[in-house]
Design an enzyme around this catalytic site. Structure first.
Site, mmCIF file in Angstrom:
data_model
loop_
_atom_site.group_PDB
_atom_site.id
_atom_site.type_symbol
_atom_site.label_atom_id
_atom_site.label_comp_id
_atom_site.label_asym_id
_atom_site.label_seq_id
_atom_site.Cartn_x
_atom_site.Cartn_y
_atom_site.Cartn_z
ATOM 1 N N HIS A 364 -31.360 -62.889 -32.860
ATOM 2 C CA HIS A 364 -32.819 -63.026 -32.787
ATOM 3 C C HIS A 364 -33.339 -64.351 -33.317
ATOM 4 O O HIS A 364 -34.546 -64.526 -33.447
ATOM 5 C CB HIS A 364 -33.516 -61.910 -33.569
ATOM 6 C CG HIS A 364 -33.257 -60.542 -33.037
ATOM 7 N ND1 HIS A 364 -34.129 -59.885 -32.207
ATOM 8 C CD2 HIS A 364 -32.209 -59.717 -33.216
ATOM 9 C CE1 HIS A 364 -33.631 -58.691 -31.905
ATOM 10 N NE2 HIS A 364 -32.469 -58.573 -32.502
ATOM 11 N N LYS A 552 -49.423 -62.325 -36.164
ATOM 12 C CA LYS A 552 -47.965 -62.374 -36.240
ATOM 13 C C LYS A 552 -47.619 -62.778 -37.664
ATOM 14 O O LYS A 552 -48.503 -63.114 -38.445
ATOM 15 C CB LYS A 552 -47.408 -63.400 -35.245
ATOM 16 C CG LYS A 552 -48.123 -64.764 -35.329
ATOM 17 C CD LYS A 552 -47.597 -65.772 -34.323
ATOM 18 C CE LYS A 552 -48.092 -65.571 -32.915
ATOM 19 N NZ LYS A 552 -47.099 -65.111 -31.972
ATOM 20 N N ARG A 553 -46.334 -62.757 -38.028
ATOM 21 C CA ARG A 553 -45.959 -63.241 -39.348
ATOM 22 C C ARG A 553 -46.404 -64.690 -39.528
ATOM 23 O O ARG A 553 -46.523 -65.439 -38.560
ATOM 24 C CB ARG A 553 -44.436 -63.154 -39.513
ATOM 25 C CG ARG A 553 -43.950 -61.781 -39.887
ATOM 26 C CD ARG A 553 -44.456 -61.342 -41.232
ATOM 27 N NE ARG A 553 -43.675 -61.966 -42.282
ATOM 28 C CZ ARG A 553 -43.046 -61.294 -43.225
ATOM 29 N NH1 ARG A 553 -43.127 -59.975 -43.272
ATOM 30 N NH2 ARG A 553 -42.362 -61.920 -44.149
ATOM 31 N N LYS A 558 -44.442 -71.037 -36.203
ATOM 32 C CA LYS A 558 -45.403 -70.366 -35.315
ATOM 33 C C LYS A 558 -46.723 -71.136 -35.228
ATOM 34 O O LYS A 558 -47.568 -70.873 -34.395
ATOM 35 C CB LYS A 558 -45.665 -68.941 -35.793
ATOM 36 C CG LYS A 558 -44.435 -68.017 -35.694
ATOM 37 C CD LYS A 558 -44.754 -66.630 -36.217
ATOM 38 C CE LYS A 558 -43.539 -65.727 -36.337
ATOM 39 N NZ LYS A 558 -43.097 -65.157 -35.039
ATOM 40 N N THR A 660 -42.973 -60.842 -29.064
ATOM 41 C CA THR A 660 -43.268 -59.582 -28.384
ATOM 42 C C THR A 660 -44.776 -59.315 -28.442
ATOM 43 O O THR A 660 -45.303 -58.607 -27.594
ATOM 44 C CB THR A 660 -42.498 -58.407 -29.012
ATOM 45 O OG1 THR A 660 -42.596 -58.510 -30.435
ATOM 46 C CG2 THR A 660 -41.042 -58.421 -28.602
ATOM 47 N N LYS A 664 -47.649 -57.672 -25.781
ATOM 48 C CA LYS A 664 -48.637 -56.640 -26.108
ATOM 49 C C LYS A 664 -50.040 -57.130 -25.762
ATOM 50 O O LYS A 664 -50.872 -56.377 -25.243
ATOM 51 C CB LYS A 664 -48.556 -56.294 -27.603
ATOM 52 C CG LYS A 664 -47.241 -55.630 -27.991
ATOM 53 C CD LYS A 664 -46.968 -55.637 -29.494
ATOM 54 C CE LYS A 664 -45.493 -55.350 -29.739
ATOM 55 N NZ LYS A 664 -45.066 -55.640 -31.123
HETATM 56 C C1 26Q Z 1 -31.964 -62.097 -43.342
HETATM 57 C C2 26Q Z 1 -31.197 -62.247 -44.470
HETATM 58 C C3 26Q Z 1 -31.727 -61.941 -45.704
HETATM 59 C C4 26Q Z 1 -33.038 -61.484 -45.800
HETATM 60 C C5 26Q Z 1 -33.796 -61.335 -44.665
HETATM 61 C C6 26Q Z 1 -33.259 -61.650 -43.447
HETATM 62 C C7 26Q Z 1 -34.061 -61.488 -42.234
HETATM 63 C C8 26Q Z 1 -34.859 -60.368 -42.061
HETATM 64 C C9 26Q Z 1 -35.620 -60.210 -40.912
HETATM 65 C C10 26Q Z 1 -34.019 -62.434 -41.248
HETATM 66 C C11 26Q Z 1 -34.784 -62.269 -40.111
HETATM 67 C C12 26Q Z 1 -35.574 -61.162 -39.936
HETATM 68 C C13 26Q Z 1 -36.410 -60.944 -38.752
HETATM 69 C C14 26Q Z 1 -36.374 -61.698 -37.697
HETATM 70 C C15 26Q Z 1 -37.270 -61.472 -36.559
HETATM 71 O O1 26Q Z 1 -38.158 -60.635 -36.608
HETATM 72 N N1 26Q Z 1 -37.076 -62.202 -35.477
HETATM 73 C C16 26Q Z 1 -37.916 -62.035 -34.306
HETATM 74 O O2 26Q Z 1 -37.313 -61.062 -33.477
HETATM 75 C C17 26Q Z 1 -38.166 -60.733 -32.402
HETATM 76 C C18 26Q Z 1 -37.498 -59.618 -31.627
HETATM 77 O O3 26Q Z 1 -36.408 -60.109 -30.932
HETATM 78 C C19 26Q Z 1 -38.436 -61.942 -31.541
HETATM 79 O O4 26Q Z 1 -39.358 -61.579 -30.549
HETATM 80 C C20 26Q Z 1 -38.986 -63.083 -32.380
HETATM 81 O O5 26Q Z 1 -39.097 -64.244 -31.588
HETATM 82 C C21 26Q Z 1 -38.079 -63.337 -33.561
HETATM 83 O O6 26Q Z 1 -38.647 -64.318 -34.412
#
Ligand code: 26Q
Length: 819
Positions: A364, A552-553, A558, A660, A664
């Site tokens: 991702h 979004k976050r 972004k 995503t 929406k």
């Molecule tokens: C990793 C290691 C340690 C702590 C946290 C993390 C961590 C946690 C969550 C790293 C990444 C995430 C989340 C990533 C994320 O939400 N990515 C998004 O995924 C969506 C679904 O595929 C995409 O639409 C987005 O583009 C992407 O940013």
């Protein structure tokens, strides 16, 4: 396929049985009758009644799947973001009307009760929400799937904005959320950390024993997942940690009370809270323990189930896919190896055959700071046996690489699973998984051309794309019922299960009365949101203004900052042209920042200060309003998105894997203002260039500019409008100093200045925004564009994504399919 028809409660579902069910729950759990119940008690009783129906259907589903004996998917993710369940379940099962009626009759209001449910916020954003959308679609399609995740006691923090600054409060969701969880003590398993292991040979095979480890109990809590128009119910199994012996009595009686308590608290800390960072990898022991806890409990569960049913691990790949959602559950690979080797005495080769045919991986992100790697000493201390297995996987893998690239030590070094000081999770995934996919066409290409280029050159067959999709029944039908009603009338209700049929709306695009109806629906949604905003932020906004939305976050890539630069540009322009006839615009933001991400928090503060300044200046505030809504979450998204008209998808090209939220917003008739990034490119493809506002550099142009050398000062000095807005920020906004923000754009602080190239895309963004404003003045055409966006959104339904996964990767069959 008559024997697979599942119908339990359905036939007897009358107003009377539902009423009895609800009142029975009230009586049993709260000892009261409807007239004496509080609304909270009534919410819980209704939730329990729904849960009761789900549980019966789950029972029948299990039997039907077992009888069929088909291959099953296990979707492992450290995050799921289901949001609220009550409305979703009622709506999926077609029970809203009957519940509505019955609840009315006993003196309550269903819509009101929905408000008591907290969001299950067991995730940070896109990745977790995607997992939940996929559970919905898989179930709707009657596919055999089980989700696995963690039962965090505290989900994503609740955001409060205090003087413009984000503060975090704990999210105690279990108080009213626990009704959706069914504890299954009978299926608890033990997960082991630390200690030492010994290898010894006996009867021609190697045995391993593990000693001095700390054991933690993993207790499953099942959340039942309904599908639309099917009686299939799947489960999302959330593991909660519990100390093996609540307190160590031996220690306790030795007088070491505190240490005994500490030990049990430490075990239970594993599932205490969700890590709120999605931008960087924190390298924290507890995070590693969470991941292994999820993985070990789930793999044990999967293996036990398989052995009970089929008796041998050799057939695991025929009956099972374990899908790992990003690298967070990567330890599935060595854990399944460990179970094959140590617990079942299989050979290395046989174990490797089983693992590599069972596990599939979705990536991702391509951002290097988010790629997971673990320091060897930390890892080895917590998981010594797993580390030893990874070393052996690495040794064999590197040996293979030397055959491909003889003498190329550097390349092999880069591709290795174990680097000089750390373990690289993505490399382990690509080495071991039979399938590796990205989440949009562009992202999958970038994976093959950049971070996994060398892997792609020797195993291209593993790599594919599955573009993300959304649960359109939640994001369209439930969140925007008026729009959904109009669609039912115009194109019939089948788009609910055949989202491609949304394309039928295109034939109404030029129909003035349909255009007007869409405009009326949008206006109603905007009024609803305006009321919410006035209640929650005390800001009065004009429902007739253009609603321009970025939700979004909060992340630098972004580029919420770019949006702010545009707002300031408008602000100055209006001050300069007080007589100009500008259509009023309301900019709506909502975003959580990772608590330790300073620049993201500063950006929130900047938005709040700009909002204060703009909203309180009578020379502009009739034409311009800015609001920042706090605590963005699934439930808030469901209120904002149906009211949006412009969808801001303005990441630096090459950075947003898919997005995503863009889908929406599109399906709710908002027009995308976007860069050629992630799934925006496919949205452009679906609607055509006249129905979207595209601006900015392409991913290739971004790369070329980096290569050539990017100097943001050239843009700053070369564009007077840009200079003016940056100088404005530098001089403070609403009395708050933002010199660090300006420094990060012009000088860089530890990183390259303007690392996400806001300045380079500024002019093109302003031009695109101007085009959008012009387009809005022709409302008929705007409505036409909106209709064509809705009509083109079918391919972004999660149902389509799931069919892609099913056909291309998982090769599973639905319950209703003939063999
Ligand atoms: C990793 C290691 C340690 C702590 C946290 C993390 C961590 C946690 C969550 C790293 C990444 C995430 C989340 C990533 C994320 O939400 N990515 C998004 O995924 C969506 C679904 O595929 C995409 O639409 C987005 O583009 C992407 O940013």
């Amino acid at each position: 396929m008559e024997q697979h028809k599942i119908s339990v409660v359905d036939k007897t579902m009358t107003d009377k049985t539902i009423e009895e069910l609800i009142c029975g729950k009230l009586h049993r759990y709260f000892g009261c009758r409807p007239l004496e119940a509080t609304r909270q008690q009534m919410y819980k009783a209704v939730a329990m009644a729904v849960q009761h129906i789900l549980a019966e259907r789950r029972h029948a589903t299990t039997k039907a799947f077992e009888q069929k004996g088909e291959k099953q998917v296990y979707y492992l993710s450290v995050e799921f973001l289901p949001g609220r369940s009550l409305r979703n379940n009622l709506s999926n099962m077609g029970l809203n009307q009957i519940f509505d009626r019955v609840i009315q009759k006993i003196g309550f209001n269903l819509e009101d009760l929905y408000g008591f449910e907290p969001d299950a916020g067991l995730g940070n954003g896109g990745l977790g929400r995607l997992a939940s959308c996929y559970m919905d679609s898989l179930t709707t399609l009657s596919m055999p799937v089980q989700g696995f995740s963690i039962r965090y006691e505290f989900g994503i923090f609740r955001q409060k904005i205090v003087d413009g600054w984000q503060t975090e409060e704990p999210d105690n969701w279990l108080d009213n959320g626990e009704v959706w969880l069914i504890p299954r003590m009978d299926e608890a398993v033990e997960v082991r950390f630390g200690g030492r292991f010994n290898e010894y040979w006996q009867e021609d095979r190697m045995w391993v024993d593990h000693e001095d480890y700390q054991a933690v109990l993993a207790i499953p809590y099942d959340m039942l997942i309904s599908g639309y128009d099917t009686s299939v119910v799947n489960t999302l199994r959330l593991w909660g940690a519990k100390s093996v012996n609540r307190i160590d009595m031996a220690m306790f009686s030795r007088g070491e009370h505190i240490r005994a308590l500490e030990q049990s608290a430490a075990a239970e800390a594993i599932t205490k809270v969700l890590y709120p960072a999605d931008d960087h990898y924190p390298g924290k022991t507890l995070r590693l323990k969470q991941q292994y806890f999820l993985v070990s409990a789930s793999v044990q569960n999967i293996v036990t189930h398989h052995l009970r049913r089929y008796g041998s691990l050799a057939t695991l790949p025929d009956k099972t896919v374990i899908h790992i959602n990003d690298t967070h559950p990567t330890l599935v690979i060595p854990e399944l190896m460990r179970i094959c080797l140590d617990e079942h005495g299989l050979s290395w080769d046989e174990s490797w055959r089983i693992v590599t045919r069972t596990v599939a991986y979705t990536n991702h992100t391509v951002m290097s700071e988010a790629l997971e790697s673990w320091p060897i000493p930390l890892f080895n201390e917590q998981l010594p046996r797993i580390f030893a297995i990874i070393q052996e996987i690495n040794r064999r893998f590197c040996e293979k690489l030397y055959h491909h690239f003889p003498g190329d030590h550097e390349k092999v070094g880069r591709m290795a699973i174990i680097g000089p000081g750390d373990i690289r999770m993505a490399n382990l995934c690509v080495a071991a998984c039979y399938s590796v996919n990205g989440v949009s066409k562009l992202h999958s290409e970038i994976l093959q051309e950049t971070i996994f280029k060398e892997f792609f050159s020797i195993m291209p067959e593993k790599f594919t794309n599955v573009t993300n999709g959304i649960a359109h029944r939640r994001w369209l039908c439930q969140a925007n019922p008026d729009l959904s009603d109009m669609l039912d009338e115009l194109i019939g209700p089948n788009y609910r299960t055949k989202p491609d049929e949304l394309s039928g709306l295109a034939s109404f695009a030029d129909d003035q009365s349909v255009q007007q109806r869409l405009e009326d629906i949008k206006l109603k949604n905007k009024e609803r949101l305006a009321n919410y905003i006035s209640e929650h932020c005390g800001v009065r906004i004009n429902p007739k203004s253009i609603f321009d939305v970025q939700v979004k976050r909060l992340h630098e890539y972004k580029r919420q900052m770019l949006n702010v630069l545009h707002i300031l540009q408008l602000y100055h322009w209006i001050l300069e042209h007080p007589e100009a006839d500008l259509f009023p615009r309301t900019f709506i933001f909502a975003a959580k920042a990772s608590p330790g991400y300073h620049m993201a928090k500063q950006t929130i503060r900047l938005i709040s200060c700009v909002a204060q300044m703009v909203n309180n200046n009578p020379r502009v505030n009739e034409k311009l309003k800015v609001v920042f809504l706090e605590d963005y979450r699934v439930t808030l998204a469901e209120k904002i998105i149906p009211a949006a008209e412009i969808s801001e998808q303005i990441s630096l090209a090459g950075k947003e894997a898919s997005g995503t939220g863009n889908m929406k917003l599109m399906i709710n008739g908002a027009i995308t203002m976007g860069t050629l990034d992630g799934a925006n490119i496919e949205i452009l493809d679906a609607v055509g260039p006249e129905n979207i506002f595209i601006f900015g550099m392409t991913a290739q142009e971004v790369e070329d500019l980096w290569r050539k050398g990017y100097n943001p000062s050239l843009y700053y000095y070369g564009d007077l409008d840009l200079k003016r807005v940056i100088d404005h920020i530098a001089s403070g906004v609403d009395g708050v100093d933002f010199s660090d923000v300006v420094a990060s754009l012009l000088k860089g602080h530890g990183s390259h200045p303007d690392a996400y190239m806001c300045l380079a895309d500024f002019r093109s963004y302003i031009i695109a925004q101007q085009k959008a404003a012009d387009a809005y003045s022709d409302r008929s055409n705007w409505n036409r564009m909106a209709l064509l966006n809705i009509a083109g959104a079918g391919r972004f339904a999660a149902d389509r994504s799931i069919r892609d996964y099913v056909r291309g990767i998982w090769k599973i069959r639905s319950l209703t399919e003939e063999i």
